[in-house]
Write an enzyme that holds these catalytic residues in place. Sequence first.
Site, PDB file in Angstrom:
ATOM      1  N   ASP A   1      69.082  82.272 -10.421  1.00  0.00           N
ATOM      2  CA  ASP A   1      69.928  83.316 -10.931  1.00  0.00           C
ATOM      3  C   ASP A   1      70.786  83.865  -9.653  1.00  0.00           C
ATOM      4  O   ASP A   1      71.114  85.022  -9.988  1.00  0.00           O
ATOM      5  CB  ASP A   1      69.229  84.535 -11.746  1.00  0.00           C
TER       6      ASP A   1
ATOM      7  N   GLU B   1      72.888  93.898  -6.598  1.00  0.00           N
ATOM      8  CA  GLU B   1      73.925  93.645  -7.803  1.00  0.00           C
ATOM      9  C   GLU B   1      74.362  94.848  -8.824  1.00  0.00           C
ATOM     10  O   GLU B   1      73.333  95.731  -8.829  1.00  0.00           O
ATOM     11  CB  GLU B   1      73.527  92.584  -8.685  1.00  0.00           C
TER      12      GLU B   1
ATOM     13  N   THR C   1      60.157  81.268 -11.498  1.00  0.00           N
ATOM     14  CA  THR C   1      59.899  81.356 -10.062  1.00  0.00           C
ATOM     15  C   THR C   1      60.840  81.880  -9.196  1.00  0.00           C
ATOM     16  O   THR C   1      61.936  82.014  -9.569  1.00  0.00           O
ATOM     17  CB  THR C   1      59.596  79.810  -9.522  1.00  0.00           C
TER      18      THR C   1
HETATM   19  N1  LIG Z   1      67.427  85.476 -15.647  1.00  0.00           N
HETATM   20  C1  LIG Z   1      67.346  86.861 -15.680  1.00  0.00           C
HETATM   21  O1  LIG Z   1      67.780  87.723 -16.434  1.00  0.00           O
HETATM   22  C2  LIG Z   1      66.053  87.178 -14.665  1.00  0.00           C
HETATM   23  C3  LIG Z   1      65.876  88.672 -14.671  1.00  0.00           C
HETATM   24  C4  LIG Z   1      64.676  88.997 -13.674  1.00  0.00           C
HETATM   25  C5  LIG Z   1      64.352  88.355 -12.918  1.00  0.00           C
HETATM   26  N2  LIG Z   1      64.852  86.944 -12.672  1.00  0.00           N
HETATM   27  C6  LIG Z   1      64.311  86.194 -11.742  1.00  0.00           C
HETATM   28  O2  LIG Z   1      63.090  85.479 -12.038  1.00  0.00           O
HETATM   29  C7  LIG Z   1      62.452  84.996 -10.759  1.00  0.00           C
HETATM   30  C8  LIG Z   1      60.891  85.720 -10.984  1.00  0.00           C
HETATM   31  O3  LIG Z   1      61.156  87.106 -11.031  1.00  0.00           O
HETATM   32  P1  LIG Z   1      59.688  87.763 -10.756  1.00  0.00           P
HETATM   33  O4  LIG Z   1      60.093  89.422 -10.880  1.00  0.00           O
HETATM   34  O5  LIG Z   1      58.623  87.282 -11.682  1.00  0.00           O
HETATM   35  O6  LIG Z   1      59.296  87.229  -9.380  1.00  0.00           O
HETATM   36  P2  LIG Z   1      57.583  87.314  -8.684  1.00  0.00           P
HETATM   37  O7  LIG Z   1      58.255  87.282  -7.176  1.00  0.00           O
HETATM   38  O8  LIG Z   1      56.988  88.340  -9.113  1.00  0.00           O
HETATM   39  O9  LIG Z   1      57.195  86.091  -9.184  1.00  0.00           O
HETATM   40  C9  LIG Z   1      57.572  84.725  -8.724  1.00  0.00           C
HETATM   41  C10 LIG Z   1      56.337  83.899  -9.048  1.00  0.00           C
HETATM   42  O10 LIG Z   1      56.737  82.503  -8.792  1.00  0.00           O
HETATM   43  C11 LIG Z   1      55.777  81.717  -7.900  1.00  0.00           C
HETATM   44  N3  LIG Z   1      56.554  80.479  -7.469  1.00  0.00           N
HETATM   45  C12 LIG Z   1      57.489  80.315  -6.303  1.00  0.00           C
HETATM   46  N4  LIG Z   1      57.649  79.076  -6.294  1.00  0.00           N
HETATM   47  C13 LIG Z   1      56.968  78.417  -6.924  1.00  0.00           C
HETATM   48  C14 LIG Z   1      57.001  76.935  -7.395  1.00  0.00           C
HETATM   49  N5  LIG Z   1      57.649  76.092  -6.652  1.00  0.00           N
HETATM   50  N6  LIG Z   1      56.175  76.546  -8.482  1.00  0.00           N
HETATM   51  C15 LIG Z   1      55.541  77.565  -9.213  1.00  0.00           C
HETATM   52  N7  LIG Z   1      55.377  78.739  -8.941  1.00  0.00           N
HETATM   53  C16 LIG Z   1      56.226  79.331  -7.938  1.00  0.00           C
HETATM   54  C17 LIG Z   1      55.460  82.822  -6.814  1.00  0.00           C
HETATM   55  O11 LIG Z   1      54.204  82.490  -6.364  1.00  0.00           O
HETATM   56  C18 LIG Z   1      55.276  83.945  -7.714  1.00  0.00           C
HETATM   57  O12 LIG Z   1      54.191  84.273  -8.329  1.00  0.00           O
HETATM   58  C19 LIG Z   1      63.474  85.455  -9.855  1.00  0.00           C
HETATM   59  O13 LIG Z   1      63.888  84.520  -8.925  1.00  0.00           O
HETATM   60  C20 LIG Z   1      64.111  86.858 -10.194  1.00  0.00           C
HETATM   61  O14 LIG Z   1      65.316  86.708  -9.682  1.00  0.00           O
HETATM   62  C21 LIG Z   1      65.825  86.418 -13.577  1.00  0.00           C
END
Ligand SMILES: NC(=O)c1ccc[n+]([C@@H]2O[C@H](COP(=O)([O-])OP(=O)(O)OC[C@H]3O[C@@H](n4cnc5c(N)ncnc54)[C@H](O)[C@@H]3O)[C@@H](O)[C@H]2O)c1
Length: 349
Positions: free
Chosen positions: A237, A66, A211
């Site tokens: 997101d 993005e 997650t």
């Molecule tokens: N809203 C925002 O501004 C914003 C900004 C950054 C990241 N994000 C989103 O946040 C999310 C997390 O990002 P990250 O960098 O921490 O990712 P990451 O991959 O480092 O961590 C995600 C974690 O979620 C866990 N997980 C997956 N499914 C699960 C479930 N059903 N129950 C519990 N845990 C579960 C995984 O085991 C992993 O440890 C991503 O989807 C990312 O796109 C959003």
Amino acid sequence: MLAPLPSAKAMVPFVSVDNMMRLVHHLGVETVLAELTDAIEADFRRWESFDKTPRVASHSRDGVIELMPTSDGSVYSFKYVNGHPKNIADGLQTVTAFGLLAEVSTGYPVLITEMTILTALRTAATSAMAARHLAPKGARTMAMIGNGAQAEFQALAIKAVCGIDTVRLYDIDPRATAKTARNLAGYGLAIVSCSSAQEAIEGAEIITTCTADKQFATILTDNMIGAGVHINAIGGDCPGKTELHRDILKRSDVFVEYPPQTRIEGEIQQMAPDFPVVELWKVVNGEAPGRRDSQQITLFDSVGFAIEDFSALRYVRERLSGTEFYQNLDMIADPDDPRDLFGMLLRAK
Ligand SMILES: NC(=O)c1ccc[n+]([C@@H]2O[C@H](COP(=O)([O-])OP(=O)(O)OC[C@H]3O[C@@H](n4cnc5c(N)ncnc54)[C@H](O)[C@@H]3O)[C@@H](O)[C@H]2O)c1
């Protein structure tokens, strides 16, 4: 003959990952999170002065890339960011980013920086800003579901800004929970590692889901959510990627960043296009109510918006000044005669 050295006008300050980490440690991570929360809040108060557009997303089977631009008329910024939940299995980050700040008057860049760490900081600061306005007063306990790259930043921002003293952790992968518990030790939070999402949210006034899964997931179901809590839903997101059962949305007051983007990417993609939402900037500047009573469920449907990155980039630029946490990059061609770009190339032969 040696080519002439680049002039000062050719140089753009660049913050590497290494220097971003030094800057954060120099200032203190909780100080950065608190100051960034204030910086984002100040820009949300002047929301109407920004150019706004849903981010430009390039989707693939594996993830999304993005571009997120905005401008306030005097400064312009953009961020490049990806989201690839499958990356973790290959030893790669789910989210990486870098970004740029430029002067609108000349179009010249004034800062280029890594934004993988900065995105984690700004996402956490934005959650803290939302919680400051929406969470029940005196909230002490937060549940953190999803213990990946963003998790510690989220917990520390809510601690720094809202004053929680306990965080309850859950991840489907216990190694992620163990990592987060280890990293958060020493920050003055009581840490409780849990074996289900249901257990994690027990007694929590603030529930954060973060997650990563490229699908409609159901991390929280309606029967799990009691009256009066505040939810930060961070992980949903992208189109086709959500974390909450839609029935939770029906019982909640839903707060969003920029509706045209959130309706495509956020939890509310599960709802009708006219599902009522409140724009968070209106709460921040007093035009719309935030939390009205102790029974209300408030939900920040976070997707991440360009203005938060703009605030973060400007904050870094301000805080860099007088430090050595950057390098000058020879980024802008600067011939003596602006029209003699080719001559400059010839002289470099
Ligand atoms: N809203 C925002 O501004 C914003 C900004 C950054 C990241 N994000 C989103 O946040 C999310 C997390 O990002 P990250 O960098 O921490 O990712 P990451 O991959 O480092 O961590 C995600 C974690 O979620 C866990 N997980 C997956 N499914 C699960 C479930 N059903 N129950 C519990 N845990 C579960 C995984 O085991 C992993 O440890 C991503 O989807 C990312 O796109 C959003």
